[in-house]
Design an enzyme around this catalytic site. Structure first.
Site, PDB file in Angstrom:
ATOM      1  N   LYS A 178     -10.943   3.200   4.185  1.00 38.77           N
ATOM      2  CA  LYS A 178     -11.702   2.201   3.416  1.00 38.77           C
ATOM      3  C   LYS A 178     -10.918   0.887   3.483  1.00 38.77           C
ATOM      4  O   LYS A 178      -9.872   0.757   2.881  1.00 38.77           O
ATOM      5  CB  LYS A 178     -11.853   2.615   1.951  1.00 38.77           C
ATOM      6  CG  LYS A 178     -12.789   1.670   1.199  1.00 38.77           C
ATOM      7  CD  LYS A 178     -12.533   1.611  -0.291  1.00 38.77           C
ATOM      8  CE  LYS A 178     -11.544   0.564  -0.715  1.00 38.77           C
ATOM      9  NZ  LYS A 178     -11.877  -0.846  -0.419  1.00 38.77           N
ATOM     10  N   GLY A 231      -0.845  -1.362  -1.456  1.00 42.59           N
ATOM     11  CA  GLY A 231      -1.414  -2.330  -2.399  1.00 42.59           C
ATOM     12  C   GLY A 231      -0.528  -2.443  -3.627  1.00 42.59           C
ATOM     13  O   GLY A 231       0.676  -2.180  -3.558  1.00 42.59           O
ATOM     14  N   SER A 232      -1.137  -2.797  -4.752  1.00 45.97           N
ATOM     15  CA  SER A 232      -0.329  -3.077  -5.940  1.00 45.97           C
ATOM     16  C   SER A 232       0.175  -1.799  -6.595  1.00 45.97           C
ATOM     17  O   SER A 232      -0.400  -0.715  -6.432  1.00 45.97           O
ATOM     18  CB  SER A 232      -1.158  -3.863  -6.954  1.00 45.97           C
ATOM     19  OG  SER A 232      -2.147  -3.021  -7.505  1.00 45.97           O
ATOM     20  N   VAL A 235      -2.522  -0.189  -9.007  1.00 50.80           N
ATOM     21  CA  VAL A 235      -3.545   0.613  -8.319  1.00 50.80           C
ATOM     22  C   VAL A 235      -2.906   1.895  -7.757  1.00 50.80           C
ATOM     23  O   VAL A 235      -3.495   2.975  -7.807  1.00 50.80           O
ATOM     24  CB  VAL A 235      -4.257  -0.194  -7.212  1.00 50.80           C
ATOM     25  CG1 VAL A 235      -5.222   0.684  -6.420  1.00 50.80           C
ATOM     26  CG2 VAL A 235      -5.006  -1.381  -7.810  1.00 50.80           C
ATOM     27  N   GLY A 236      -1.685   1.774  -7.259  1.00 50.94           N
ATOM     28  CA  GLY A 236      -0.979   2.943  -6.729  1.00 50.94           C
ATOM     29  C   GLY A 236      -0.832   4.029  -7.787  1.00 50.94           C
ATOM     30  O   GLY A 236      -0.980   5.223  -7.497  1.00 50.94           O
ATOM     31  N   GLU A 388       5.693  -9.725  -9.319  1.00 50.26           N
ATOM     32  CA  GLU A 388       5.153 -10.030  -7.999  1.00 50.26           C
ATOM     33  C   GLU A 388       3.973 -10.990  -8.156  1.00 50.26           C
ATOM     34  O   GLU A 388       3.050 -10.734  -8.924  1.00 50.26           O
ATOM     35  CB  GLU A 388       4.677  -8.742  -7.310  1.00 50.26           C
ATOM     36  CG  GLU A 388       4.164  -9.009  -5.900  1.00 50.26           C
ATOM     37  CD  GLU A 388       3.847  -7.729  -5.125  1.00 50.26           C
ATOM     38  OE1 GLU A 388       3.131  -6.877  -5.663  1.00 50.26           O
ATOM     39  OE2 GLU A 388       4.317  -7.612  -3.970  1.00 50.26           O
TER      40      GLU A 388
END
Ligand code: UN1
Length: 508
Positions: A178, A231-232, A235-236, A388
């Protein structure tokens, strides 16, 4: 004019198919939002399920294709990407904004990865080792795992899908990817190249759409065995939790707040050159971006002045114009985040010596441009020096010794990349040993990893895995240990003829 806008479907079972819903979403150029690049399938769980059906079926035969043949397809992928490098780089710049030179580098990273894993098809080494018993053979081999689901970011729209895909495929797994909604075209291009390289239908599938409608169903599907995400960190964490109930293998590549230490003996020109490249390359939108500059007090004033001058002189604009050195932020919400952090930095007392604003004016009014921003006189506790930002903002923190620099550097929840500028080999080695990070550079900034070394980080940057390099094979294969006994008896390990016991008996 609407009819001239290309419409892209999902790539499932070797065919382009529209989303079941029939819906599409737009992909626009972040340097000029009036430039509509294309419409892409706005998929949901039905499309995700179909792709997993297909990948699970394809796995039955792909896992049996000999490694060298799998590798040969990847080698052809590398050749095809090399032939199409310029076009794919232009498409990438148009959809995510990084300047052409860097987009070419992104495609090159995919090419490098294809050749690396192409060669690996003839190796995939395991171990052969003696058995503790006579007439018995022992070895370990890498076995594929099954269907792998990838959720990939927009900042390296082809390189990161290639890191994951080539390693997964050479091991004999099949893939559903995706892509980020900001950069589906680069993954469409990647799928085309894989198809043209001769990859059998169903081995690699792409389903575009949102994380909630496509990503989540992939994480919950019991037939998906491996999930790899870049990713961030937030989200991880969600992904990790969603995968836990079904015990999927999860590989997470997340945030960074990467420090460059600049010692008082450093070649300052070189350190400034490196810091500009590390902080503002890809508009600071790299996990590896040099977002903290820990500079020795003896040189910090001079270093700050040089950084401000260089940052102010950077030519910012559309990445398609070769004169420009830095492009836009990827989208409006990223721009807002960056501008928020700039306000936070100013409010918490960091001194803004360059940039610090959105760029307006003719060349910039249609895109998400922020001026390259340097905060000076930062304290380690400031949010701009800790969190970040993922934009063209870097923070200078003065330090008085190597020990203090290492302490500040390690005082972070992240541990991706790190660097030191020094001419003193002793200091370089101490930093190399003591910085808590997965990547370390001497006299280079924190960006620029090569594909044949492991990529990844410690602490909240990762979950103990690495991608790229041969380390990536550990994410996409299971070790199978094999014992072959040709003695004609059932020899019992640890029980029959342990050497230690034999010598102990003799001594008695
Ligand atoms: C990333 O920022 O997610 O080392 C990847 C680098 C690039 C890869 C960055 N080769 O900066």
């Amino acid at each position: 004019m609407a009819s001239s806008v290309p419409v892209h479907g999902n790539w499932i079972a070797g065919k382009w198919v529209p989303a079941r819903s029939g819906r599409t979403f737009e992909n626009r150029n972040p340097a000029d939002v009036t430039d509509l690049i294309g419409r892409f399938a706005d998929s949901d769980e039905r499309d995700a399920k179909e792709a997993v059906d297909v990948a699970a079926e394809a796995y039955k035969s792909w896992r049996l294709v000999p490694g060298p043949q799998r590798g040969e397809i990847l080698y052809r992928l590398g050749e095809i990407l090399r032939d199409r490098k310029e076009q794919y780089a232009r498409d990438m710049t148009r959809e995510m904004g990084k300047v052409l030179k860097e987009a070419r580098g992104d495609v090159q990273e995919a090419i490098d990865m294809a050749f690396l894993m192409g060669g690996e098809g003839r190796r995939l080494h395991g171990q052969t080792t003696p058995s503790e018993l006579p007439n018995k053979f022992a070895m370990s081999v890498r076995a594929p795992i099954g269907v792998c689901a990838f959720i990939t970011p927009w900042n390296f729209p082809m390189a990161i899908p290639a890191w994951k895909t080539t390693a997964a495929l050479v091991c004999g797994n099949t893939v559903v990817i995706k892509p980020a909604t900001d950069t589906p075209l680069s993954v469409v291009n990647f799928a085309r190249a894989l198809a043209d390289a001769g990859l059998p239908p169903g081995v690699f599938n792409m389903v575009s759409g949102s994380g909630s409608k496509v990503g989540m169903p992939l994480l919950k599907d019991p037939r998906v065995k491996v999930v790899s995400f870049t990713g961030s960190t937030s989200v991880g964490q969600t992904i990790n939790e969603a995968c836990a109930p079904s015990f999927k293998h999860v590989h997470l590549e997340m945030g960074g707040k990467n420090p460059i230490i600049v010692m008082d003996d450093a070649n300052l020109e070189l350190a400034v050159d490196g810091s500009i490249w590390g902080a503002f390359g890809t508009s600071g939108q790299r996990c590896t971006a040099s977002s903290r500059l820990l500079v020795h007090k003896k040189v910090v004033r001079k270093f700050t002045a040089m950084m401000a001058e260089r940052a102010n002189a950077l030519r910012v604009g559309s990445g398609l114009d070769e004169k420009n050195e830095m492009g836009p932020s990827v989208n409006e919400s990223q721009l807002d985040t960056v501008l928020d952090y700039i306000s936070i930095g100013k409010a918490e007392g960091a001194k803004c010596v360059a940039g610090g604003r959105r760029l307006a004016g003719k060349a910039h009014e249609k895109g998400w441009f922020v001026a390259p921003t340097v905060f000076a006189d930062c304290h380690r506790t400031m949010r701009v020096a800790r969190e970040e930002i993922f934009g063209p903002v870097t923070s200078i923190v003065p330090i008085s010794s190597l020990e203090e620099a290492i302490d500040v550097a390690n005082d972070s929840e992240y541990g991706l990349s790190s660097a030191i500028f020094t001419q003193d080999v002793n200091k370089a080695f101490v930093a190399m040993r003591d910085l808590e990070a997965g990547i370390f550079y001497v006299n280079l900034p924190t960006i620029g990893a090569e594909t044949h070394l492991p990529f990844g980080g410690t602490k909240k940057t990762g979950n103990g895995h690495r991608e790229a390099g041969l380390a990536a094979l550990d994410v996409f294969s299971e070790w199978k240990s094999i014992y072959v006994d040709y003695s004609g008896t059932i020899q019992k390990a640890q029980i029959d003829v342990p050497a230690g016991e034999a010598s102990a008996k003799k001594k008695k």
